[in-house]
Scaffold this motif. Structure first.
Motif, PDB file in Angstrom:
ATOM      1  N   VAL A  69      -1.648  17.420  -2.758  1.00 52.13           N
ATOM      2  CA  VAL A  69      -1.269  16.343  -3.684  1.00 52.13           C
ATOM      3  C   VAL A  69      -1.575  14.979  -3.063  1.00 52.13           C
ATOM      4  CG1 VAL A  69       0.560  17.699  -4.772  1.00 52.13           C
ATOM      5  CG2 VAL A  69       1.118  16.232  -2.810  1.00 52.13           C
ATOM      6  N   LEU A  70      -1.742  13.973  -3.924  1.00 45.96           N
ATOM      7  CA  LEU A  70      -1.897  12.613  -3.440  1.00 45.96           C
ATOM      8  C   LEU A  70      -0.607  12.129  -2.784  1.00 45.96           C
ATOM      9  CD1 LEU A  70      -3.659  10.616  -6.328  1.00 45.96           C
ATOM     10  CD2 LEU A  70      -4.684  11.445  -4.210  1.00 45.96           C
ATOM     11  N   VAL A  71      -0.747  11.255  -1.822  1.00 44.07           N
ATOM     12  CA  VAL A  71       0.417  10.571  -1.258  1.00 44.07           C
ATOM     13  C   VAL A  71       0.870   9.514  -2.276  1.00 44.07           C
ATOM     14  CG1 VAL A  71       1.276   9.112   0.599  1.00 44.07           C
ATOM     15  CG2 VAL A  71      -0.384  10.927   1.103  1.00 44.07           C
ATOM     16  N   PRO A  72       2.120   9.556  -2.743  1.00 44.14           N
ATOM     17  CA  PRO A  72       2.602   8.534  -3.687  1.00 44.14           C
ATOM     18  C   PRO A  72       2.447   7.125  -3.110  1.00 44.14           C
ATOM     19  CG  PRO A  72       4.148  10.365  -3.580  1.00 44.14           C
ATOM     20  CD  PRO A  72       3.138  10.582  -2.482  1.00 44.14           C
ATOM     21  N   LEU A  76       4.929   1.570  13.932  1.00 44.12           N
ATOM     22  CA  LEU A  76       5.745   2.302  12.958  1.00 44.12           C
ATOM     23  C   LEU A  76       5.344   3.769  12.902  1.00 44.12           C
ATOM     24  CD1 LEU A  76       7.830   2.401  10.669  1.00 44.12           C
ATOM     25  CD2 LEU A  76       6.025   1.658   9.102  1.00 44.12           C
ATOM     26  N   ASP A  77       4.034   4.028  12.876  1.00 48.30           N
ATOM     27  CA  ASP A  77       3.556   5.413  12.842  1.00 48.30           C
ATOM     28  C   ASP A  77       4.084   6.189  14.047  1.00 48.30           C
ATOM     29  OD1 ASP A  77       2.172   4.607  10.637  1.00 48.30           O
ATOM     30  OD2 ASP A  77       0.177   4.763  11.538  1.00 48.30           O
ATOM     31  N   SER A  78       3.998   5.581  15.216  1.00 48.56           N
ATOM     32  CA  SER A  78       4.455   6.228  16.436  1.00 48.56           C
ATOM     33  C   SER A  78       5.950   6.543  16.360  1.00 48.56           C
ATOM     34  CB  SER A  78       4.153   5.330  17.640  1.00 48.56           C
ATOM     35  OG  SER A  78       4.506   5.973  18.847  1.00 48.56           O
ATOM     36  N   GLU A  79       6.728   5.587  15.876  1.00 46.00           N
ATOM     37  CA  GLU A  79       8.172   5.782  15.762  1.00 46.00           C
ATOM     38  C   GLU A  79       8.506   6.904  14.779  1.00 46.00           C
ATOM     39  OE1 GLU A  79       9.873   2.053  14.684  1.00 46.00           O
ATOM     40  OE2 GLU A  79       9.350   1.078  16.581  1.00 46.00           O
ATOM     41  N   LEU A  80       7.843   6.908  13.616  1.00 47.33           N
ATOM     42  CA  LEU A  80       8.132   7.918  12.599  1.00 47.33           C
ATOM     43  C   LEU A  80       7.768   9.323  13.070  1.00 47.33           C
ATOM     44  CD1 LEU A  80       6.941   6.059   9.378  1.00 47.33           C
ATOM     45  CD2 LEU A  80       9.292   6.506  10.086  1.00 47.33           C
ATOM     46  N   LEU A  81       6.645   9.431  13.753  1.00 44.72           N
ATOM     47  CA  LEU A  81       6.223  10.738  14.242  1.00 44.72           C
ATOM     48  C   LEU A  81       7.160  11.242  15.337  1.00 44.72           C
ATOM     49  CD1 LEU A  81       2.341  10.240  14.310  1.00 44.72           C
ATOM     50  CD2 LEU A  81       3.714  11.450  12.608  1.00 44.72           C
ATOM     51  N   ASN A 129       5.258  15.776   6.023  1.00 42.84           N
ATOM     52  CA  ASN A 129       5.537  16.456   4.747  1.00 42.84           C
ATOM     53  C   ASN A 129       6.626  15.723   3.962  1.00 42.84           C
ATOM     54  OD1 ASN A 129       4.927  19.457   6.447  1.00 42.84           O
ATOM     55  ND2 ASN A 129       3.683  18.728   4.752  1.00 42.84           N
ATOM     56  N   HIS A 130       6.505  14.399   3.959  1.00 47.85           N
ATOM     57  CA  HIS A 130       7.552  13.602   3.332  1.00 47.85           C
ATOM     58  C   HIS A 130       7.018  12.232   2.945  1.00 47.85           C
ATOM     59  CE1 HIS A 130      11.338  11.312   2.965  1.00 47.85           C
ATOM     60  NE2 HIS A 130      10.748  10.409   3.710  1.00 47.85           N
ATOM     61  N   LYS A 131       7.412  11.762   1.753  1.00 45.72           N
ATOM     62  CA  LYS A 131       7.101  10.390   1.337  1.00 45.72           C
ATOM     63  C   LYS A 131       8.194   9.897   0.403  1.00 45.72           C
ATOM     64  CE  LYS A 131       4.534   6.677   0.999  1.00 45.72           C
ATOM     65  NZ  LYS A 131       4.288   5.788   2.149  1.00 45.72           N
ATOM     66  N   GLU A 132       8.664   8.689   0.665  1.00 45.86           N
ATOM     67  CA  GLU A 132       9.664   8.094  -0.217  1.00 45.86           C
ATOM     68  C   GLU A 132       8.968   7.348  -1.353  1.00 45.86           C
ATOM     69  OE1 GLU A 132      12.632   4.448   0.260  1.00 45.86           O
ATOM     70  OE2 GLU A 132      13.291   6.173   1.464  1.00 45.86           O
ATOM     71  N   PHE A 133       9.519   7.501  -2.544  1.00 46.84           N
ATOM     72  CA  PHE A 133       8.977   6.825  -3.726  1.00 46.84           C
ATOM     73  C   PHE A 133      10.145   6.423  -4.606  1.00 46.84           C
ATOM     74  CE2 PHE A 133       7.273   6.838  -8.083  1.00 46.84           C
ATOM     75  CZ  PHE A 133       6.149   6.039  -7.940  1.00 46.84           C
ATOM     76  N   ARG A 134      10.296   5.129  -4.817  1.00 41.64           N
ATOM     77  CA  ARG A 134      11.407   4.597  -5.607  1.00 41.64           C
ATOM     78  C   ARG A 134      12.755   5.136  -5.118  1.00 41.64           C
ATOM     79  NH1 ARG A 134      12.560   4.352 -10.376  1.00 41.64           N
ATOM     80  NH2 ARG A 134      12.445   2.159 -10.920  1.00 41.64           N
ATOM     81  N   SER A 135      12.929   5.148  -3.813  1.00 47.45           N
ATOM     82  CA  SER A 135      14.178   5.562  -3.145  1.00 47.45           C
ATOM     83  C   SER A 135      14.481   7.046  -3.294  1.00 47.45           C
ATOM     84  CB  SER A 135      15.375   4.739  -3.656  1.00 47.45           C
ATOM     85  OG  SER A 135      15.157   3.354  -3.433  1.00 47.45           O
ATOM     86  N   LEU A 136      13.507   7.829  -3.735  1.00 48.20           N
ATOM     87  CA  LEU A 136      13.644   9.287  -3.776  1.00 48.20           C
ATOM     88  C   LEU A 136      12.724   9.892  -2.721  1.00 48.20           C
ATOM     89  CD1 LEU A 136      13.571   9.934  -7.644  1.00 48.20           C
ATOM     90  CD2 LEU A 136      15.594   9.861  -6.158  1.00 48.20           C
ATOM     91  N   ASN A 137      13.158  10.995  -2.133  1.00 48.96           N
ATOM     92  CA  ASN A 137      12.363  11.651  -1.093  1.00 48.96           C
ATOM     93  C   ASN A 137      11.563  12.805  -1.689  1.00 48.96           C
ATOM     94  OD1 ASN A 137      13.313  10.056   1.102  1.00 48.96           O
ATOM     95  ND2 ASN A 137      15.229  11.213   1.077  1.00 48.96           N
ATOM     96  N   PHE A 138      10.248  12.794  -1.457  1.00 56.61           N
ATOM     97  CA  PHE A 138       9.360  13.814  -2.002  1.00 56.61           C
ATOM     98  C   PHE A 138       8.663  14.582  -0.886  1.00 56.61           C
ATOM     99  CE2 PHE A 138       9.885  10.906  -5.500  1.00 56.61           C
ATOM    100  CZ  PHE A 138       9.972  11.740  -6.602  1.00 56.61           C
ATOM    101  N   PRO A 167      -2.888  11.052   6.968  1.00 55.70           N
ATOM    102  CA  PRO A 167      -1.748  10.204   6.591  1.00 55.70           C
ATOM    103  C   PRO A 167      -0.439  10.687   7.216  1.00 55.70           C
ATOM    104  CG  PRO A 167      -3.097  10.679   4.669  1.00 55.70           C
ATOM    105  CD  PRO A 167      -3.610  11.568   5.778  1.00 55.70           C
ATOM    106  N   VAL A 168       0.391   9.752   7.593  1.00 54.03           N
ATOM    107  CA  VAL A 168       1.694  10.083   8.171  1.00 54.03           C
ATOM    108  C   VAL A 168       2.486  10.979   7.219  1.00 54.03           C
ATOM    109  CG1 VAL A 168       3.929   9.143   8.891  1.00 54.03           C
ATOM    110  CG2 VAL A 168       1.822   8.018   9.612  1.00 54.03           C
TER     111      VAL A 168
END
Length: 280
Positions: free
Chosen positions: A89-92, A23-28, A74-83, A68-69
């Motif tokens: 900052v901490l990774v959500p 998954l990491d490889s695919e996302l990167l 520079n992106h993390k999804e949290f409760r279907s929102l993109n941050f 961290p990926v």
């Protein structure tokens, strides 16, 4: 020349220590090729360029040492929102969704509610509540100015207007006593005496957001003891904490005049979030 399929495989092989290497490889690779995973799967036999290969393995190298990926993208999804996230900052995390779910449940009968969030970081908690409670007034406090900039970017990107950001140490910027119906926080709760070299997954995240004195309880205790002054009559406090700290949190809430105290478990069945109501 390498196909997309081969590049994914080679990247995953370089990440053999990751539990999510494929998954990491695919996302990167998606970030390099500027496509989503569905598009990636439809184009597995396409040839990549030398520049794409080089950029991809630069990210793979960083991921292989534990970055961290979410920081690499520079992106993390949290409760279907993109941050947007970076290393200020901490990774959500998924377990924090329990805290947000509880806040939404406890505020569903009163949309016009004043909420104070302490230690907002990327703003993921405040923004998630604000999206579903647009009539609520939310004040979000954060000590780090770099984190405040990240939170403000996320509020702007999500077109959220009912969250006010303040720089300060916990309650220090707040002059309004008995004003908030709810205080919510995911404070630092990892003991600052642990061997940080053993915590590979979090060693790239900001220490100020992770570690606390007194075996990780210093900031939790401080928040619990000061919260009654800022809460309305029968106001609520909602706290995320470590899986071994629930008993101590409940004890200190009771000591500081809270009742109807209850702890909720996360998806791993660990005691993760505790709520208390102010008696008077």
């Amino acid at each position: 020349m390498l196909t997309i399929k081969k590049l994914i495989k080679n990247g995953a092989l370089e990440l053999s220590n990751s539990q999510s290497a494929q998954l990491d490889s695919e996302l990167l690779l998606c970030s390099i090729l500027q496509m989503d995973r569905e598009q990636l799967y439809c184009r597995l036999n396409e040839i990549t360029t030398d520049k794409q290969i080089s950029s991809f393995f630069e990210l793979i190298k960083k991921r292989s040492i534990g970055v961290p990926v979410a920081y690499l993208l520079n992106h993390k999804e949290f409760r279907s929102l993109n941050f947007f996230v970076d290393q200020s900052v901490l990774v959500p995390r998924p377990e924090t969704e329990i805290l947000v779910d509880l806040a939404l449940e406890e505020s569903k009968t009163s949309s016009r509610i004043n909420i104070l969030e302490l230690g907002t970081g990327s703003g993921n908690i405040a923004a998630s509540i604000a999206k579903e409670r647009p009539e609520a007034l939310i004040v979000a406090i954060e000590l780090s100015r770099d984190a405040i900039r990240v939170a403000q970017k996320n509020l702007n990107d999500l077109t959220i207007t009912n969250v006010n950001l303040c720089v300060g140490d916990w309650f220090s910027p707040i002059g309004m006593e008995n004003f908030f119906h709810m205080v919510i926080s995911n404070p630092p709760y990892v003991s600052n005496t642990i061997d940080k070299s053993l915590s590979d997954s979090i060693r790239f995240e900001p220490n100020i957001s992770l570690y606390s004195r007194n075996k990780g309880f210093f900031d939790l205790e401080k928040i619990i003891s000061k919260a009654p002054r800022f809460l309305t009559r029968k106001g609520k406090i909602l706290l995320e904490h470590g899986e071994t700290q629930a008993g101590l949190v409940r004890s200190h809430l009771k000591k500081n005049g809270f009742n109807r105290i209850n702890t909720f478990r996360d998806l791993n069945k660990s005691e993760r979030v505790t709520i208390g109501w102010q008696k008077y």
